[in-house]
Design a protein around this motif. Sequence first.
Motif, mmCIF file in Angstrom:
data_model
loop_
_atom_site.group_PDB
_atom_site.id
_atom_site.type_symbol
_atom_site.label_atom_id
_atom_site.label_comp_id
_atom_site.label_asym_id
_atom_site.label_seq_id
_atom_site.Cartn_x
_atom_site.Cartn_y
_atom_site.Cartn_z
ATOM 1 N N LEU A 1 0.858 -1.635 -0.277
ATOM 2 C CA LEU A 1 0.258 0.008 -0.077
ATOM 3 C C LEU A 1 1.031 1.055 -0.131
ATOM 4 N N GLY A 2 1.979 1.363 0.631
ATOM 5 C CA GLY A 2 2.845 2.299 0.830
ATOM 6 C C GLY A 2 3.235 2.931 -0.495
ATOM 7 N N HIS A 3 4.039 1.792 -1.246
ATOM 8 C CA HIS A 3 4.582 1.954 -2.363
ATOM 9 C C HIS A 3 3.376 2.317 -3.577
ATOM 10 N N GLU A 4 2.244 1.454 -3.629
ATOM 11 C CA GLU A 4 1.319 2.878 -4.020
ATOM 12 C C GLU A 4 1.509 3.746 -3.722
ATOM 13 N N GLU A 5 0.961 4.333 -2.854
ATOM 14 C CA GLU A 5 0.777 5.807 -2.175
ATOM 15 C C GLU A 5 2.096 6.420 -3.033
ATOM 16 N N GLY A 6 2.995 5.487 -3.868
ATOM 17 C CA GLY A 6 4.433 6.941 -3.928
ATOM 18 C C GLY A 6 3.809 6.508 -6.097
ATOM 19 N N ARG A 7 3.323 5.546 -6.706
ATOM 20 C CA ARG A 7 3.426 5.779 -7.646
ATOM 21 C C ARG A 7 1.653 6.654 -7.711
ATOM 22 N N GLU A 8 0.961 6.594 -6.850
ATOM 23 C CA GLU A 8 -0.333 7.745 -7.206
ATOM 24 C C GLU A 8 0.453 9.197 -6.827
ATOM 25 N N HIS A 9 1.301 9.323 -7.121
ATOM 26 C CA HIS A 9 2.738 10.739 -6.413
ATOM 27 C C HIS A 9 2.921 11.242 -7.458
ATOM 28 N N LEU A 10 4.094 9.962 -8.315
ATOM 29 C CA LEU A 10 4.172 10.436 -9.744
ATOM 30 C C LEU A 10 3.051 10.530 -10.374
ATOM 31 N N GLU A 11 2.085 9.771 -10.585
ATOM 32 C CA GLU A 11 0.936 10.411 -11.475
ATOM 33 C C GLU A 11 0.795 12.046 -11.238
ATOM 34 N N ARG A 12 0.370 12.288 -9.728
ATOM 35 C CA ARG A 12 -0.029 13.210 -9.515
ATOM 36 C C ARG A 12 1.374 14.510 -10.428
ATOM 37 N N VAL A 13 2.160 14.096 -9.802
ATOM 38 C CA VAL A 13 3.647 14.714 -10.236
ATOM 39 C C VAL A 13 3.381 15.417 -11.565
ATOM 40 N N PHE A 14 3.699 14.293 -12.538
ATOM 41 C CA PHE A 14 4.317 14.188 -14.020
ATOM 42 C C PHE A 14 2.777 13.627 -14.950
ATOM 43 N N GLY A 15 1.425 13.962 -14.612
ATOM 44 C CA GLY A 15 0.559 13.865 -15.333
ATOM 45 C C GLY A 15 0.840 12.871 -16.231
ATOM 46 N N ASP A 16 0.457 13.550 -17.642
ATOM 47 C CA ASP A 16 0.967 12.317 -19.015
ATOM 48 C C ASP A 16 1.855 11.982 -19.291
ATOM 49 N N ARG A 17 2.789 12.599 -18.589
ATOM 50 C CA ARG A 17 4.551 11.668 -18.834
ATOM 51 C C ARG A 17 4.919 11.062 -18.583
ATOM 52 N N ILE A 18 3.817 10.461 -17.819
ATOM 53 C CA ILE A 18 4.398 9.291 -17.554
ATOM 54 C C ILE A 18 3.745 8.323 -17.527
ATOM 55 N N THR A 19 3.339 7.109 -17.938
ATOM 56 C CA THR A 19 1.844 5.740 -17.670
ATOM 57 C C THR A 19 2.722 4.788 -16.152
ATOM 58 N N ALA A 20 1.566 4.631 -15.402
ATOM 59 C CA ALA A 20 2.301 3.861 -14.666
ATOM 60 C C ALA A 20 1.305 2.865 -14.376
#
Length: 643
Positions: free
Chosen positions: A314-333
């Motif tokens: 769950l903690g690492h999944e929160e990290g993935r969600e953080h990435l999506e918020r920060v980078f938007g459509d620059r990444i696909t996670a």
Amino acid sequence: MSIQTATDEYNLALRQGQKEYRERIMAELSPYPAVLDELLPENNTDAVVDVGLVEIPSERIIGTKSAGRTTAFTASFRPLLDSKSEFAMKWINLCDAHLGDTGITDPIACYEYLGDFYVQEGNKRVSVLRHFGAPRIPGTVKRIVPPLSDEPRIQAYYEFMDFYRATRLYCVQFRRPGDYAKLLHHLGKKSGEVWEEAERRTFNAYFHYFRDAFCALQVPPEEALPEEALLLWLELYPFRELGQLSAAELKKSVAALREDMVAASKKEDAVKVQTKAEDTTKATLLERFISSGPEHLNVAFVHQLDPARSAWVLGHEEGREHLERVFGDRITARSYFDASSPELAEQSIEQAVSDGAQVVFTTAPPLSRATLKAAVKYPKVRFLNCSVDQPYSSIRTYYGRIYEAKFITGAIAGAVAQNNRIGYIASYPIFGVPASINAFALGAQLTNPRAQIELRWSCVAGTPQADLLADGIRVVSNRDAPTQAKMFLDFCNYGTYLMNDRGDLIPLGTPIWVWGKFYEFVIRSIFAGGWKREKGESTALNYWLGMDSGVIGIRLSEKLPEGLRQLAKILERGLKDGTLDPFRRRITAQDGTIKSDSTHWFSPEELLHMDWLCDNIVGSIPDDSQILPVSQNMVRELGIYRD
């Protein structure tokens, strides 16, 4: 067989010897065999043991007992004397016997020292037999046993003697303690278990098959030995595959692991520990314009379990969600769950790569082997595994300096422990954990010089939390909160808590993991053109980030007294800006030794490999026999006492 044929063989061996002599002189190496009498100390106290008749691996015969006829041979026992000499005639007669019906039947006599052999009688027999490529030479052997010391090579040799008693094998000579145990583990054998003759022959054949493939890479012995390379190969492939792979397939698998084998075999600087996160957010417009980084990244997260069953995931999944918020459509996670076995881990990683992943994070130490196997197969994909001190150059590893936050919770615990007794529940005896225990103990001493830490382990039999509370201890440090969510602190199964007179558990504070900060750092670095692995790079890179990077934080309970809250904030600022180091003070270990006189800075490597406890800790680090079966894989992977 005619004498003329034997004479021709001598002349061929002589030409080869003269060539070897010139090459070694040009390389500033001694052209002659080593002399054992010159290697041993003048006041030698080594014991001598009769080993008996041994099939000696011919490549391990490297010298002579004394200097008598040393100049007659090169370092590899090729002849150097003129073909008309008496020496040459004796060599030719031995050669004639070897090529004839009788062969050379008399065993040589030699001494063995640290796994190498030095001939006392039979130099010319060795020369003739090695000229014709004999893999083993029979000899009566006396072993010179050096006194036991702290030197790794000597400790490894004592482990070899135990290994030899069970296997009668001389072909593997490790330089580091623990490697024989690793080899036996890979082979499914127990220490002291006697090998059958068929097992010895199979291992000999397979090992020499592997050695030939490894030697084709021309790796200098100071970088890695074949047996050391075999240990890493066996991490990824079962031993039986050595008998199933073609020579070409084996060479390909070994070549792909070359840099990792060298990294894993290094005695020093095998792992570069990076403790700072570079700030790529301040790059200039020009730097961003000329950056060779990608415009878009496909990022995969491979987990052992799923977030519904595992707070760690769950903690690492929160990290993935953080990435999506920060980078938007620059990444696909994308996340891949339930990689709970080696086979499922390999399948999940393969699927991630098939789905286009350019960066793959595997979020638990047991996934490291599958990660390395995929990294070797897909060198253009960036692989990271959540573990620490892994000596593999094909993947990067990452973890957090949790000991910094433990120092703060220790200070809180010391302040509220009215009877000076504080319980501490540790997870596994793995890299970095003793540093966290010690930092907590030092933090407790900061606010309570009389504080004693009573240490328990969750990886051994028992109920540590219930046992501590039943024993009258009212302040306990338990697991660290795996996410930033407030509920984990309020559970009082995480962090540090106090039991009041009514038996209620009151939360105080907990270290927290902020994985999003780490993942953001890595992805920003890649976008900025970082992470360019050079060909031939054999140094492993481990990220070990702390409070200054935001990867490690601390959550304080709303019920914490205001004075302690202010103290915690002061300590947190000091840890973040580097003005405070929990270990830069006078520290005495349990055995009375002074580990720091208050001027010593511990390096990251020293902190990671800490295997001692402070003198205000009651308890010890468990050994392998005490570890529960469910925890043994983790300890074997990252344990401070590996294998």
